[in-house]
Design an enzyme around this catalytic site. Sequence first.
Site, PDB file in Angstrom:
ATOM      1  N   ASN A  80       0.773  -1.519  -0.311  1.00  0.00           N
ATOM      2  CA  ASN A  80       0.060   0.218  -0.164  1.00  0.00           C
ATOM      3  C   ASN A  80       0.880   1.605   0.085  1.00  0.00           C
ATOM      4  OD1 ASN A  80       0.793   0.737   2.527  1.00  0.00           O
ATOM      5  ND2 ASN A  80      -0.789  -0.445   3.577  1.00  0.00           N
TER       6      ASN A  80
ATOM      7  N   ASP B 182      -9.769  -9.443  -0.577  1.00  0.00           N
ATOM      8  CA  ASP B 182      -8.582  -8.488   0.177  1.00  0.00           C
ATOM      9  C   ASP B 182      -8.471  -7.592  -0.308  1.00  0.00           C
ATOM     10  OD1 ASP B 182      -6.633  -8.368   3.101  1.00  0.00           O
ATOM     11  OD2 ASP B 182      -5.378  -7.586   0.629  1.00  0.00           O
TER      12      ASP B 182
END
EC number: 3.1.2.2
Length: 325
Positions: free
Chosen positions: A11, A200
């Site tokens: 991320n 996810d």
Amino acid sequence: MNRIMRPDDANIVGNVHGGTILKMIEEAGCIIGTRHCNTQTGDRCVAALARVERTDFLYPMFIGEVAHVSAEITYTSKHSVEVQINVLSENIVTGTKKVTNKATLWYVPLSLQNVDKIIEVPPIEYSSSEQEEAGKKRYEAQKLERLETKERNGEILMSVSLPEPYTVAFSQSSLIHLIGPSDCTMHGFVHGGVTMKLMDEVAGIVAARHCKTNIVTASVDAINFHRKIKKGCVITVSGRMTFTSNKSMEIEVFVDAESLAEAEKGKYRAVTAFFTYISLDKDNKPLPVPPLKLEGEEEQKRFEEGKARYLQNKAKRLADKERQQ
């Protein structure tokens, strides 16, 4: 399996996506399961993912670290294989190593000549009768839970206009994906790891919308693969918040598939799971999670069910910790 973690695996703050790790776990399980099931004569086969047991993310993994994924077959029934997976992260600058994940996956071997034919699994040798009996108990437990999960597969997400913040409707999210050749096995069915990665991602969007902070995967409850998904299908991956504690949130995720070439057959529920996320500040320290605002009896019921899972998992973690001391 070893692989260095790159920027597109993580991320915006450098934490490796839980879905990336789940995909590597499934690849390792598929390799060892397929190898084992082809050690006998007869039809050649490939191991297809049927279920993933609860998986805890013990420590975060970061860009630049090397992931070491190891797999071991721990139980076989007539038509299924249990694979235990360990994931180790290595900082190649300092030499520090940590166990980040432990997972249990169940596979069934499908014939390469006929994808509807399940091949018998070669038995493994156990070190003791106790080890075999423990494996049999795990097999029976997961088989029962899969049947119970199938009974809850009729629910769908309903869209709500202008929902209030911190409600289920406010953060619920969906992702649509066309299954292409690169997503599939040699059978032409989607890899379980591809599906888990998409699940996810959706769970992460739901968590981020609710908290509006950096979020990471803390654990995944059992992932049940109910039906195969073919190449060319369009899948809708949907997620909704079901429960929040002070420091964690549970997101229910399910995958519906639809064949464009056989539209008359309609959509079907292919995969279901519960993901748990935590909220982090800029220093990767846990933040309080905003309470979930419930609307209606169904949301209250799902919240209570989520709370029961949360308390059960918390008690299990404490028991495991005591046994290790």
